[in-house]
Design a protein around this motif. Structure first.
Motif, PDB file in Angstrom:
ATOM      1  N   ALA A   1      77.539  -3.501 175.187  1.00 31.91           N
ATOM      2  CA  ALA A   1      76.911  -4.789 174.910  1.00 31.91           C
ATOM      3  C   ALA A   1      75.387  -4.571 174.819  1.00 31.91           C
ATOM      4  O   ALA A   1      74.867  -3.605 175.392  1.00 31.91           O
ATOM      5  N   PRO A   2      74.661  -5.446 174.134  1.00 29.72           N
ATOM      6  CA  PRO A   2      75.124  -6.680 173.472  1.00 29.72           C
ATOM      7  C   PRO A   2      75.685  -6.468 172.071  1.00 29.72           C
ATOM      8  O   PRO A   2      76.175  -7.418 171.461  1.00 29.72           O
ATOM      9  N   GLU A   3      75.617  -5.237 171.565  1.00 24.59           N
ATOM     10  CA  GLU A   3      76.124  -4.996 170.216  1.00 24.59           C
ATOM     11  C   GLU A   3      77.618  -5.316 170.138  1.00 24.59           C
ATOM     12  O   GLU A   3      78.098  -5.835 169.124  1.00 24.59           O
ATOM     13  N   THR A   4      78.336  -5.008 171.207  1.00 26.95           N
ATOM     14  CA  THR A   4      79.760  -5.344 171.294  1.00 26.95           C
ATOM     15  C   THR A   4      79.987  -6.097 172.594  1.00 26.95           C
ATOM     16  O   THR A   4      79.787  -5.549 173.681  1.00 26.95           O
ATOM     17  N   ARG A   5      80.371  -7.340 172.478  1.00 26.09           N
ATOM     18  CA  ARG A   5      80.570  -8.172 173.664  1.00 26.09           C
ATOM     19  C   ARG A   5      82.040  -8.165 174.077  1.00 26.09           C
ATOM     20  O   ARG A   5      82.897  -7.629 173.388  1.00 26.09           O
ATOM     21  N   TYR A   6      82.310  -8.773 175.245  1.00 30.27           N
ATOM     22  CA  TYR A   6      83.684  -8.946 175.685  1.00 30.27           C
ATOM     23  C   TYR A   6      84.468  -9.662 174.577  1.00 30.27           C
ATOM     24  O   TYR A   6      83.953 -10.581 173.962  1.00 30.27           O
ATOM     25  N   PRO A   7      85.698  -9.216 174.280  1.00 33.18           N
ATOM     26  CA  PRO A   7      86.514  -8.234 175.007  1.00 33.18           C
ATOM     27  C   PRO A   7      86.431  -6.813 174.446  1.00 33.18           C
ATOM     28  O   PRO A   7      87.220  -5.961 174.847  1.00 33.18           O
ATOM     29  N   GLY A   8      85.485  -6.553 173.510  1.00 32.63           N
ATOM     30  CA  GLY A   8      85.450  -5.262 172.843  1.00 32.63           C
ATOM     31  C   GLY A   8      85.426  -4.059 173.771  1.00 32.63           C
ATOM     32  O   GLY A   8      86.267  -3.155 173.644  1.00 32.63           O
ATOM     33  N   PRO A   9      84.483  -3.977 174.735  1.00 38.77           N
ATOM     34  CA  PRO A   9      84.454  -2.806 175.613  1.00 38.77           C
ATOM     35  C   PRO A   9      85.732  -2.632 176.428  1.00 38.77           C
ATOM     36  O   PRO A   9      86.209  -1.508 176.613  1.00 38.77           O
ATOM     37  N   LEU A  10      86.287  -3.737 176.920  1.00 35.11           N
ATOM     38  CA  LEU A  10      87.535  -3.643 177.687  1.00 35.11           C
ATOM     39  C   LEU A  10      88.686  -3.183 176.802  1.00 35.11           C
ATOM     40  O   LEU A  10      89.498  -2.346 177.217  1.00 35.11           O
ATOM     41  N   GLU A  11      88.764  -3.690 175.597  1.00 37.19           N
ATOM     42  CA  GLU A  11      89.832  -3.249 174.686  1.00 37.19           C
ATOM     43  C   GLU A  11      89.674  -1.771 174.330  1.00 37.19           C
ATOM     44  O   GLU A  11      90.669  -1.062 174.142  1.00 37.19           O
ATOM     45  N   ASP A  12      88.422  -1.292 174.251  1.00 38.87           N
ATOM     46  CA  ASP A  12      88.197   0.136 174.028  1.00 38.87           C
ATOM     47  C   ASP A  12      88.765   0.946 175.194  1.00 38.87           C
ATOM     48  O   ASP A  12      89.415   1.991 174.991  1.00 38.87           O
ATOM     49  N   CYS A  13      88.508   0.469 176.405  1.00 38.21           N
ATOM     50  CA  CYS A  13      89.019   1.169 177.590  1.00 38.21           C
ATOM     51  C   CYS A  13      90.542   1.146 177.611  1.00 38.21           C
ATOM     52  O   CYS A  13      91.180   2.158 177.959  1.00 38.21           O
ATOM     53  N   TYR A  14      91.112   0.024 177.227  1.00 37.71           N
ATOM     54  CA  TYR A  14      92.578  -0.047 177.196  1.00 37.71           C
ATOM     55  C   TYR A  14      93.138   0.869 176.108  1.00 37.71           C
ATOM     56  O   TYR A  14      94.151   1.553 176.321  1.00 37.71           O
ATOM     57  N   ALA A  15      92.479   0.912 174.960  1.00 40.42           N
ATOM     58  CA  ALA A  15      92.935   1.779 173.871  1.00 40.42           C
ATOM     59  C   ALA A  15      92.942   3.236 174.316  1.00 40.42           C
ATOM     60  O   ALA A  15      93.880   3.992 174.011  1.00 40.42           O
ATOM     61  N   GLY A  16      91.903   3.648 175.049  1.00 44.30           N
ATOM     62  CA  GLY A  16      91.845   5.014 175.544  1.00 44.30           C
ATOM     63  C   GLY A  16      92.932   5.294 176.568  1.00 44.30           C
ATOM     64  O   GLY A  16      93.535   6.383 176.575  1.00 44.30           O
ATOM     65  N   LEU A  17      93.186   4.319 177.435  1.00 47.44           N
ATOM     66  CA  LEU A  17      94.246   4.473 178.435  1.00 47.44           C
ATOM     67  C   LEU A  17      95.612   4.561 177.768  1.00 47.44           C
ATOM     68  O   LEU A  17      96.429   5.436 178.108  1.00 47.44           O
ATOM     69  N   LYS A  18      95.879   3.679 176.827  1.00 43.95           N
ATOM     70  CA  LYS A  18      97.172   3.680 176.135  1.00 43.95           C
ATOM     71  C   LYS A  18      97.344   4.979 175.342  1.00 43.95           C
ATOM     72  O   LYS A  18      98.451   5.554 175.312  1.00 43.95           O
TER      73      LYS A  18
END
Length: 309
Positions: free
Chosen positions: A114-131
């Motif tokens: 952030a602020p370039e990418t706001r919620y939920p973008g960073p969290l979805e990135d983390c989930y994508a990496g986990l998945k």
């Protein structure tokens, strides 16, 4: 406004710290200065980067001891930086230590900021990496039934949110979560969040970090619990938790409350509070309190891995 004393040994180091209020004008400066001097990395650990989401620039770095064999437990890590800074490079040193010492595979994620990418973008990135890690477990030599997550500061907030998201989606079973001084509550309503002499990450910086991350949601009652986990009403069904925080950290009260609520929801939880320790105390590795902070966390990790067998 409340004040709090910092332990004397750290008082002497305060002039060396990057201090002051974080704001839009100082953001570029903050991103251009490393949080700490990068250590020399070990040849005993191999690091490989993998693109998870090319369109969004999401990359994970896999750390594994050279010569290790078989399917190993995995610790998935999310770096800190107030939701606005930091990099997965910050995890290199810890996995240099943890991979050989505990026989794990470490995975660190480079998420958008952030602020370039706001919620939920960073969290979805983390989930994508986990998945991705879970789906590629066989290729990575990971035991997909022995995956835990960890994060510090904003990474701790994302870690808590990721545990909630993984529970809700039911795709990736998590075995534990290490929440290191997590950034959990956008409302800043606790006494510790209003302390005026914080030496690291003061209340103005905290407000700026949340404003960047939440955007138009900031200051409203519509903030989802996966954005600010302190707002979650139901903490049941989450993986075992370790929560640690300093007594001179603005996140102290929200972290203590979250740990108590986890325990109340039936989640086995261990809480450690270190009197006089500021946010980020673990970087002062020459000090006894930092060594104790690190040792306690690693002892809990060791016990979790022993529990998983």
């Amino acid at each position: 406004m409340a004040t709090v004393a910092v332990i004397e040994e750290i008082e002497a180091l305060i002039p060396m710290l990057w201090r002051g209020e974080m704001n839009a004008e100082r953001l570029a400066e903050m991103r251009g200065v490393p949080f700490f001097e990068p250590p020399e990395l070990s040849d005993a650990v191999k690091r490989t980067d993998h693109v998870v989401d090319e369109a969004n620039g999401v990359v994970v770095r896999v750390h594994r001891e050279v010569g290790s064999e078989g399917a190993l437990p995995c610790v998935y890590s999310i770096h800190g930086g107030g939701y606005i800074g930091g990099s997965y490079d910050m995890d290199d040193a810890i996995f240099d230590r943890w991979c050989p010492k505990y026989g794990i595979v470490g995975v660190s994620v480079e998420y958008r900021l952030a602020p370039e990418t706001r919620y939920p973008g960073p969290l979805e990135d983390c989930y994508a990496g986990l998945k991705w890690t879970y789906d590629h477990a066989e290729d990575l030599g990971v035991d997909r039934d022995k995956i835990g997550i960890t994060g510090a500061s904003a990474g701790g907030g994302l870690c808590a949110a990721l545990a909630l998201l993984a529970r809700d989606r039911g795709e990736v079973p998590l075995q534990f979560q290490i929440l290191d001084s997590p950034m959990l509550d956008d409302r800043q309503i606790t006494p510790s969040s209003q302390i005026e002499n914080l030496v690291v990450w003061n209340r103005e910086s905290n407000a700026f970090g949340w404003q960047c991350y939440l955007g138009d949601l900031y200051g409203s009652d519509d903030v989802p619990y996966t954005a600010a986990p302190a707002r979650a009403e139901d903490l049941s069904g989450l993986p075992e938790a370790y929560v640690c925080v300093g007594g001179a950290d603005g996140f102290r009260d929200e972290d203590i409350t979250y740990a108590m609520r986890l325990y109340g929801a039936g989640v086995p939880t261990e809480l450690h509070v270190y009197p006089g320790a500021p946010h980020g105390v673990q970087v002062f590795t020459q000090l006894e309190i930092a060594q104790r902070y690190i040792a306690d966390q690693e002892d809990w990790l060791r016990r979790q891995l022993a529990r998983l067998g």
